[in-house]
Design an enzyme around this catalytic site. Sequence first.
Site, short mmCIF file in Angstrom:
data_model
loop_
_atom_site.label_atom_id
_atom_site.label_comp_id
_atom_site.label_asym_id
_atom_site.label_seq_id
_atom_site.Cartn_x
_atom_site.Cartn_y
_atom_site.Cartn_z
N HIS A 1 0.88 -1.18 0.00
CA HIS A 1 0.00 0.00 0.00
C HIS A 1 0.92 1.23 0.00
CE1 HIS A 1 -2.75 2.97 1.86
NE2 HIS A 1 -3.75 2.17 1.54
N ASP B 1 3.17 -4.08 7.97
CA ASP B 1 1.94 -3.32 7.81
C ASP B 1 0.79 -4.31 8.03
OD1 ASP B 1 -0.41 -2.34 6.79
OD2 ASP B 1 0.46 -1.54 4.94
N GLN C 1 -4.52 -4.87 7.17
CA GLN C 1 -5.55 -5.80 6.70
C GLN C 1 -5.55 -7.10 7.48
OE1 GLN C 1 -7.91 -5.13 4.65
NE2 GLN C 1 -7.14 -3.15 3.99
N LYS D 1 -10.12 -0.65 10.45
CA LYS D 1 -10.13 -1.89 9.66
C LYS D 1 -10.58 -3.06 10.54
CE LYS D 1 -7.48 -0.01 6.28
NZ LYS D 1 -8.05 0.47 5.04
N CYS E 1 -4.85 2.44 -3.57
CA CYS E 1 -3.60 2.96 -2.97
C CYS E 1 -2.46 1.96 -3.14
CB CYS E 1 -3.78 3.31 -1.50
SG CYS E 1 -4.90 4.66 -1.23
N1 PLP Z 1 -1.84 -0.58 4.61
C1 PLP Z 1 -2.81 -1.32 4.06
C2 PLP Z 1 -2.52 -2.70 3.58
C3 PLP Z 1 -4.10 -0.78 3.94
O1 PLP Z 1 -5.07 -1.51 3.38
C4 PLP Z 1 -4.34 0.53 4.39
C5 PLP Z 1 -5.66 1.15 4.20
O2 PLP Z 1 -6.38 0.84 3.28
C6 PLP Z 1 -3.28 1.24 4.97
C7 PLP Z 1 -2.06 0.66 5.06
C8 PLP Z 1 -3.48 2.62 5.50
O3 PLP Z 1 -4.31 2.58 6.61
P1 PLP Z 1 -4.83 3.95 7.26
O4 PLP Z 1 -5.41 4.75 6.14
O5 PLP Z 1 -5.84 3.49 8.25
O6 PLP Z 1 -3.65 4.60 7.89
#
Ligand code: PLP
Length: 410
Positions: free
Chosen positions: A127, A204, A207, A230, A368
């Site tokens: 992401h 990260d 998910q 999430k 993203c």
């Molecule tokens: N990493 C992953 C795999 C995500 O799916 C997301 C959000 O869609 C993020 C990071 C970013 O999360 P946040 O916008 O809650 O900081």
Amino acid sequence: MSSARIFDVGSIREDFPILCREVHGKPLVYFDTASSAQRPLQVIGAVDDFYRRHNANVHRGVHSLSQEATDLYEGARGKLARFINANSEREIVFTRGTTEAVNLVAQSFLRPRLQPGDEILVSHMEHHANIVPWQMLCEQTGAVLKVIPINNRGELEMEALPGLLSERVKLLGLVHISNALGTINPVAEVCRLAKSWDIPVLIDGAQAIPHGPVDVQALGCDFYCLSGHKMYGPTGIGALWAREATLEAMPPWQGGGEMILKVTFEQSTWNDVPAKFEAGTPHIAGAVGLGAAVDYLSSFDPVEMVSHEKQVLDYATGKLEEIDGLRIIGTAGNKAGVISFIIDDIHPHDLGTVIDHHGIALRTGHHCAMPVMQFFGVPATARVSFGLYNTRQEVDALIEALHSTRGMFA
Ligand code: PLP
């Protein structure tokens, strides 16, 4: 787990009031949990109760409300620590979410350690939250971003990894479950390989955290980042996990109230961890809601929850594969409840708009994860993602809607 609540989707759905509403006159089918999950009454109630009965600023007051608010806020930290098997609640830093947690590690942990020519390693399926902060850091320091390749199924090319590891690599950042492909990465194995070079690993977990038990110690990583929204909690709250000694050794990254012990015009000294990283008034109600989300997720047997989501995923995959002209992007052997797809030459945005008129919420775009789209040679995909409240009947509604949409564009 004898005290676990029986995993009954019908009763689970009753916890989510939004699932009773209609969209365009049709029952809502919510297939966008990977973007943001819906909230159960237990979370909504905890936030409501906080504002109705306990609202005050934390840590600063001797009055009862402030002490109650502090207990609730710190209690949520303890719940989250136990949920991910941290050693103590001092290993949990509340952040705005995964994005802020990654930026915190980039600026506080890694920036002081980087020299020009050092390397940061990420995978091709990240992401943007696990790409852009490192790119910014590379610009600031002269370090170089390197990429672990993926294959046509959307899996990590594990054979390529050893060749990318060296003493130049100062951090490896990896997504636990890809939001664009659904791939579940072999995180523990990657950590083991990175450790042989003493390379710190950031995971990260945005998910992964709602889809089953996460044990940060068993994974062997150094940083784990997550987002409350999430995992059925509020937006604007999340966390960074790191070992206490690691956090102790890191400088603060934002200055202000709460993160200090003493301030004079000549010099300031820092609070203990994790307060050192939580400058300013935090998202107190958000943390309380996150604690309630942890309680909610913990009330289920994780094996039953994972198996339900896998059944819906497998059912939907089979049904989607039957649709002429539909191509699934991301066919890893080990997947969580995310399916990205394209249909013939129907633009995903058009598809999403038409499907919305059937009451079905799915996501379209690059999610993203533009490098993933570039790898598969598509500008965008449509994506369905599942939570613990989704059913096979909802998948049937999607399949029917897709058939009728195909007919419209034929
Ligand atoms: N990493 C992953 C795999 C995500 O799916 C997301 C959000 O869609 C993020 C990071 C970013 O999360 P946040 O916008 O809650 O900081």
